[in-house]
Design a protein around this motif. Structure first.
Motif, PDB file in Angstrom:
ATOM      1  N   PHE A   1       0.826  -1.212   0.000  1.00  0.00           N
ATOM      2  CA  PHE A   1       0.000   0.000   0.000  1.00  0.00           C
ATOM      3  C   PHE A   1       0.865   1.270   0.000  1.00  0.00           C
ATOM      4  O   PHE A   1       2.061   1.231   0.286  1.00  0.00           O
ATOM      5  CB  PHE A   1      -0.946  -0.009   1.210  1.00  0.00           C
ATOM      6  N   LEU A   2       0.231   2.395  -0.302  1.00  0.00           N
ATOM      7  CA  LEU A   2       0.875   3.709  -0.346  1.00  0.00           C
ATOM      8  C   LEU A   2       1.779   3.928   0.870  1.00  0.00           C
ATOM      9  O   LEU A   2       1.313   3.836   2.007  1.00  0.00           O
ATOM     10  CB  LEU A   2      -0.190   4.810  -0.330  1.00  0.00           C
ATOM     11  N   GLY A   3       3.043   4.197   0.608  1.00  0.00           N
ATOM     12  CA  GLY A   3       3.952   4.579   1.691  1.00  0.00           C
ATOM     13  C   GLY A   3       4.455   3.441   2.547  1.00  0.00           C
ATOM     14  O   GLY A   3       5.084   3.672   3.582  1.00  0.00           O
TER      15      GLY A   3
ATOM     16  N   LYS B   1       8.173   0.602  -0.246  1.00  0.00           N
ATOM     17  CA  LYS B   1       8.645  -0.114  -1.445  1.00  0.00           C
ATOM     18  C   LYS B   1       9.924   0.532  -2.014  1.00  0.00           C
ATOM     19  O   LYS B   1      10.914  -0.149  -2.260  1.00  0.00           O
ATOM     20  CB  LYS B   1       7.543  -0.118  -2.525  1.00  0.00           C
ATOM     21  N   THR B   2       9.875   1.848  -2.200  1.00  0.00           N
ATOM     22  CA  THR B   2      11.034   2.533  -2.793  1.00  0.00           C
ATOM     23  C   THR B   2      12.243   2.433  -1.864  1.00  0.00           C
ATOM     24  O   THR B   2      13.372   2.241  -2.319  1.00  0.00           O
ATOM     25  CB  THR B   2      10.696   4.022  -3.055  1.00  0.00           C
ATOM     26  N   THR B   3      12.005   2.528  -0.566  1.00  0.00           N
ATOM     27  CA  THR B   3      13.101   2.440   0.405  1.00  0.00           C
ATOM     28  C   THR B   3      13.758   1.066   0.320  1.00  0.00           C
ATOM     29  O   THR B   3      14.991   0.945   0.337  1.00  0.00           O
ATOM     30  CB  THR B   3      12.549   2.678   1.835  1.00  0.00           C
ATOM     31  N   ILE B   4      12.967   0.021   0.211  1.00  0.00           N
ATOM     32  CA  ILE B   4      13.503  -1.340   0.103  1.00  0.00           C
ATOM     33  C   ILE B   4      14.333  -1.485  -1.181  1.00  0.00           C
ATOM     34  O   ILE B   4      15.417  -2.054  -1.180  1.00  0.00           O
ATOM     35  CB  ILE B   4      12.344  -2.367   0.164  1.00  0.00           C
TER      36      ILE B   4
ATOM     37  N   ILE C   1      10.127  -4.670 -10.443  1.00  0.00           N
ATOM     38  CA  ILE C   1       8.981  -3.816 -10.786  1.00  0.00           C
ATOM     39  C   ILE C   1       8.348  -3.310  -9.507  1.00  0.00           C
ATOM     40  O   ILE C   1       7.923  -4.113  -8.667  1.00  0.00           O
ATOM     41  CB  ILE C   1       7.937  -4.622 -11.592  1.00  0.00           C
ATOM     42  N   GLU C   2       8.309  -2.010  -9.336  1.00  0.00           N
ATOM     43  CA  GLU C   2       7.600  -1.433  -8.176  1.00  0.00           C
ATOM     44  C   GLU C   2       6.225  -0.993  -8.648  1.00  0.00           C
ATOM     45  O   GLU C   2       6.098  -0.127  -9.509  1.00  0.00           O
ATOM     46  CB  GLU C   2       8.360  -0.221  -7.598  1.00  0.00           C
ATOM     47  N   THR C   3       5.186  -1.596  -8.086  1.00  0.00           N
ATOM     48  CA  THR C   3       3.832  -1.183  -8.476  1.00  0.00           C
ATOM     49  C   THR C   3       3.464   0.083  -7.704  1.00  0.00           C
ATOM     50  O   THR C   3       4.068   0.398  -6.682  1.00  0.00           O
ATOM     51  CB  THR C   3       2.771  -2.255  -8.149  1.00  0.00           C
TER      52      THR C   3
ATOM     53  N   ALA D   1      11.239  -6.062   8.930  1.00  0.00           N
ATOM     54  CA  ALA D   1      12.302  -5.156   8.491  1.00  0.00           C
ATOM     55  C   ALA D   1      12.145  -3.784   9.132  1.00  0.00           C
ATOM     56  O   ALA D   1      11.035  -3.357   9.442  1.00  0.00           O
ATOM     57  CB  ALA D   1      12.289  -5.023   6.976  1.00  0.00           C
ATOM     58  N   LYS D   2      13.307  -3.158   9.339  1.00  0.00           N
ATOM     59  CA  LYS D   2      13.335  -1.771   9.822  1.00  0.00           C
ATOM     60  C   LYS D   2      13.941  -0.928   8.723  1.00  0.00           C
ATOM     61  O   LYS D   2      14.970  -1.304   8.153  1.00  0.00           O
ATOM     62  CB  LYS D   2      14.232  -1.662  11.050  1.00  0.00           C
ATOM     63  N   ASN D   3      13.352   0.205   8.476  1.00  0.00           N
ATOM     64  CA  ASN D   3      13.864   1.127   7.452  1.00  0.00           C
ATOM     65  C   ASN D   3      14.131   0.450   6.113  1.00  0.00           C
ATOM     66  O   ASN D   3      15.097   0.763   5.422  1.00  0.00           O
ATOM     67  CB  ASN D   3      15.123   1.834   7.961  1.00  0.00           C
ATOM     68  N   GLY D   4      13.287  -0.484   5.782  1.00  0.00           N
ATOM     69  CA  GLY D   4      13.379  -1.145   4.478  1.00  0.00           C
ATOM     70  C   GLY D   4      14.677  -1.895   4.269  1.00  0.00           C
ATOM     71  O   GLY D   4      15.096  -2.110   3.129  1.00  0.00           O
TER      72      GLY D   4
ATOM     73  N   LEU E   1       1.358  12.028   0.860  1.00  0.00           N
ATOM     74  CA  LEU E   1       1.816  13.285   0.242  1.00  0.00           C
ATOM     75  C   LEU E   1       3.320  13.152   0.083  1.00  0.00           C
ATOM     76  O   LEU E   1       4.009  12.707   0.994  1.00  0.00           O
ATOM     77  CB  LEU E   1       1.461  14.455   1.160  1.00  0.00           C
ATOM     78  N   LYS E   2       3.828  13.478  -1.097  1.00  0.00           N
ATOM     79  CA  LYS E   2       5.287  13.410  -1.279  1.00  0.00           C
ATOM     80  C   LYS E   2       5.702  14.373  -2.368  1.00  0.00           C
ATOM     81  O   LYS E   2       4.876  14.799  -3.188  1.00  0.00           O
ATOM     82  CB  LYS E   2       5.738  11.991  -1.608  1.00  0.00           C
ATOM     83  N   GLY E   3       6.972  14.720  -2.381  1.00  0.00           N
ATOM     84  CA  GLY E   3       7.453  15.634  -3.408  1.00  0.00           C
ATOM     85  C   GLY E   3       8.731  16.322  -2.984  1.00  0.00           C
ATOM     86  O   GLY E   3       9.484  15.812  -2.150  1.00  0.00           O
TER      87      GLY E   3
HETATM   88  N1  LIG Z   1      10.084   4.639  10.499  1.00  0.00           N
HETATM   89  C1  LIG Z   1      10.215   4.031   9.325  1.00  0.00           C
HETATM   90  N2  LIG Z   1       9.993   4.732   8.189  1.00  0.00           N
HETATM   91  C2  LIG Z   1      10.140   4.074   7.022  1.00  0.00           C
HETATM   92  C3  LIG Z   1      10.507   2.715   6.931  1.00  0.00           C
HETATM   93  N3  LIG Z   1      10.546   2.364   5.629  1.00  0.00           N
HETATM   94  C4  LIG Z   1      10.225   3.467   4.924  1.00  0.00           C
HETATM   95  N4  LIG Z   1       9.983   4.507   5.753  1.00  0.00           N
HETATM   96  C5  LIG Z   1       9.567   5.865   5.396  1.00  0.00           C
HETATM   97  O1  LIG Z   1       8.240   5.806   4.873  1.00  0.00           O
HETATM   98  C6  LIG Z   1       8.060   6.786   3.854  1.00  0.00           C
HETATM   99  C7  LIG Z   1       7.539   6.131   2.590  1.00  0.00           C
HETATM  100  O2  LIG Z   1       8.540   5.244   2.099  1.00  0.00           O
HETATM  101  P1  LIG Z   1       8.611   4.829   0.562  1.00  0.00           P
HETATM  102  O3  LIG Z   1       9.722   3.850   0.441  1.00  0.00           O
HETATM  103  O4  LIG Z   1       8.630   6.028  -0.299  1.00  0.00           O
HETATM  104  O5  LIG Z   1       7.207   4.103   0.411  1.00  0.00           O
HETATM  105  P2  LIG Z   1       6.537   3.545  -0.934  1.00  0.00           P
HETATM  106  O6  LIG Z   1       5.875   2.285  -0.568  1.00  0.00           O
HETATM  107  O7  LIG Z   1       7.544   3.480  -2.031  1.00  0.00           O
HETATM  108  O8  LIG Z   1       5.476   4.701  -1.221  1.00  0.00           O
HETATM  109  P3  LIG Z   1       4.504   4.870  -2.520  1.00  0.00           P
HETATM  110  O9  LIG Z   1       5.354   4.537  -3.716  1.00  0.00           O
HETATM  111  O10 LIG Z   1       4.080   6.290  -2.470  1.00  0.00           O
HETATM  112  O11 LIG Z   1       3.371   3.948  -2.349  1.00  0.00           O
HETATM  113  C8  LIG Z   1       9.418   7.460   3.682  1.00  0.00           C
HETATM  114  O12 LIG Z   1       9.421   8.630   4.439  1.00  0.00           O
HETATM  115  C9  LIG Z   1      10.397   6.445   4.260  1.00  0.00           C
HETATM  116  O13 LIG Z   1      11.573   7.042   4.765  1.00  0.00           O
HETATM  117  C10 LIG Z   1      10.731   1.993   8.163  1.00  0.00           C
HETATM  118  O14 LIG Z   1      11.012   0.787   8.192  1.00  0.00           O
HETATM  119  N5  LIG Z   1      10.560   2.719   9.305  1.00  0.00           N
END
Ligand SMILES: Nc1nc2c(ncn2[C@@H]2O[C@H](COP(=O)(O)OP(=O)(O)OP(=O)(O)O)[C@@H](O)[C@H]2O)c(=O)[nH]1
Length: 357
Positions: A14-16, A19-22, A100-102, A213-216, A296-298
Motif C-alpha cells: 500500500f501507499l507509503g 517499497k522505494t526504500t527497500i 517492478i515497483e507497483t 524489516a526496519k527502514n526497508g 503526500l510526497k514531493g
Molecule cells: N520509520 C520508518 N519509516 C520508514 C521505513 N521504511 C520506509 N519509511 C519511510 O516511509 C516513507 C515512505 O517510504 P517509501 O519507500 O517512499 O514508500 P513507498 O511504498 O515506495 O510509497 P509509494 O510509492 O508512495 O506507495 C518514507 O518517508 C520512508 O523514509 C521503516 O522501516 N521505518
C-alpha cells in the motif's frame, strides 16, 4: 540452446509502505547484478523514479530506470507494461534481474497474469511477488474496516458490494505474495509486531514467508532469487474483484463494477519557495489529519539552500531530507503529489495545504 528466462521481482504494498526504500537498499547490495527497474506511481509527479535515480547505483543507471506514469500498472498492462517489457527485452545488454515497483494502489494480480502473455512468458518469469506492509499503519487499524459501518452503508445502498477499498486492496496485495515484508517494525514494540503478524496471517489463505524489516533494510539475497514462478500459480491468488466477478458470472447477474481506482484521487500542487520547512511540516500534520490525506510526497524549494528537500508523508508521519543539489537549468520549485479518497473536498484540501506553506 534453451534461453534462460530473466527473473522479475514484483514489489507491491500500500501507499507509503516502504517499497522505494527497500529497492534503494537492495540496489546497494545486489552484488554486481545488473538490475532494470520499472517504477509505477499513482499521481503524475514521478517522485519514486526521481529518488531512485538520485541514488546513483552503478548496477542500475538512469537508463535502467523506467517510469510508467500513465496510471496504475494493473489497469495499463496491455498499453504500457507489455510494450515496456518488450523494449527492455530487446536491449543488447540484458539485465540480470528486473524489479517492478507497483503503485501503492495497484492490484498485483493483472500484472502477474501479464507474464503469461506468449511473448513475455518465453523470456521472463516472476521470481516472486514481495508485498511490503506498513506495520505501524496495520497496528493503528488503518486497514481494518469498521464492519458495522460498512454493513449499514450496504443496507442503505444495495449496489455497494465492496468492503472498504483500502482493506480490500490490502488483502489483494497480501493474497498475491510469495514474501511478505513487515516493514517499519522500528515503530512498534514486540507485542505490536506479534499483533500485526497475527492480523496479516488471518487475512490470507496461503502461507507465504513473513519477515520483519526496519527502514526497508532487506538483503538482496533475501529479496531476489525466490524462484517462485508466480505466473504459474495465479489461480491460487485471486483478488476480491476476480472472485466477485466469477461469483456473479456463475449466478448470471450483470457485473458493472471494474477495478479502476475510482475510489482514490490524486493531484499535483506547485507552490512557491518554503522558507520554514519545519513549520510547514508541523502545520501539514494538522491538515493531513483533518482532511484524511493518505499520502503526500514531493520536493521543496528552500530559499538559500543549494539542495532539494524531499518530503514524504504517510498518514501524519512526515520525513524530510535533502537528497541532491538542484541541477543547473532545473526550475527550483515546490512540487507535491497529494493522494486521498475520492469523496474529498478537493478545493478545501488545496487551500489548507497552501495555507500551511
Ligand atoms: N520509520 C520508518 N519509516 C520508514 C521505513 N521504511 C520506509 N519509511 C519511510 O516511509 C516513507 C515512505 O517510504 P517509501 O519507500 O517512499 O514508500 P513507498 O511504498 O515506495 O510509497 P509509494 O510509492 O508512495 O506507495 C518514507 O518517508 C520512508 O523514509 C521503516 O522501516 N521505518
Amino acid at each position: 540452446m534453451l534461453q534462460q528466462k530473466i527473473p522479475a521481482t514484483v514489489i507491491t504494498g500500500f501507499l507509503g509502505a516502504g517499497k522505494t526504500t527497500i529497492i534503494r537498499n537492495m540496489l546497494t547490495n545486489a552484488g554486481g547484478k545488473k538490475i532494470a527497474l520499472i517504477i509505477n506511481e499513482f499521481g503524475d509527479l514521478g517522485v519514486d523514479g526521481d529518488v531512485l535515480k538520485g541514488c546513483g547505483a552503478e548496477n542500475c543507471t538512469e537508463d535502467d530506470i523506467i517510469e510508467l506514469t500513465n496510471g496504475c500498472i494493473c489497469c495499463t498492462v496491455a498499453d504500457d507494461f507489455i510494450p515496456t517489457m518488450q523494449k527492455l527485452l530487446e536491449r543488447d545488454v540484458k539485465p540480470d534481474h528486473i524489479v517492478i515497483e507497483t503503485s501503492g494502489l495497484a492490484l498485483p494480480q493483472p500484472l502477474v497474469a501479464a507474464f503469461n502473455w506468449p511473448d513475455i512468458r518465453t523470456r521472463v518469469t516472476v521470481d516472486g511477488v514481495v508485498t511490503v506492509v506498513d506495520s505501524a499503519a496495520v497496528a493503528a487499524g488503518r486497514f481494518a474496516d469498521d464492519h458495522d459501518k460498512v454493513d449499514a452503508l450496504r443496507e442503505a445502498d444495495g449496489s455497494l458490494d465492496h468492503e472498504s477499498p483500502i482493506e480490500e486492496l490490502f488483502e489483494d496485495q497480501l493474497t498475491c505474495a510469495d514474501l511478505i515484508v513487515l516493514n517499519k517494525t522500528d515503530l512498534l514494540d514486540e507485542a505490536g509486531i506479534a499483533a500485526v503478524r497475527a492480523e496479516v496471517a488471518e487475512r490470507i489463505h496461503r502461507k507465504p514467508t513473513l519477515i520483519e524489516a526496519k527502514n526497508g533494510d532487506v538483503s538482496a539475497l533475501v529479496l531476489l532469487g525466490l524462484g517462485a514462478s508466480t505466473e504459474d500459480d495465479i489461480d491460487n491468488r485471486k483478488s476480491h474483484h476476480e472472485l466477485e466477478h466469477e461469483a456473479l458470472h456463475e449466478s448470471g447477474e450483470a457485473h458493472e463494477h471494474h477495478h479502476d481506482h475510482d475510489e482514490f484521487e490524486s493531484f499535483v500542487m506547485k507552490l512557491g519557495p518554503i522558507a520554514d520547512p519545519a513549520g510547514f511540516v508541523d502545520r501539514l500534520k494538522g491538515v493531513i489529519g483533518t482532511h484524511d490525506i493518505l499520502r503526500l510526497k514531493g520536493f521543496i524549494d528552500v530559499p538559500g539552500k543549494p539542495m532539494r528537500l524531499v518530503i514524504q508523508a504517510v498518514g501524519s508521519r512526515i520525513d524530510t531530507y535533502f537528497d541532491r543539489p538542484w541541477a543547473a537549468g532545473e526550475t527550483r520549485e515546490t512540487r507535491l503529489v497529494v493522494i486521498g479518497l475520492h469523496e474529498w473536498d478537493f478545493g478545501a484540501v488545496v487551500e489548507a495545504v497552501e495555507k500551511a506553506a
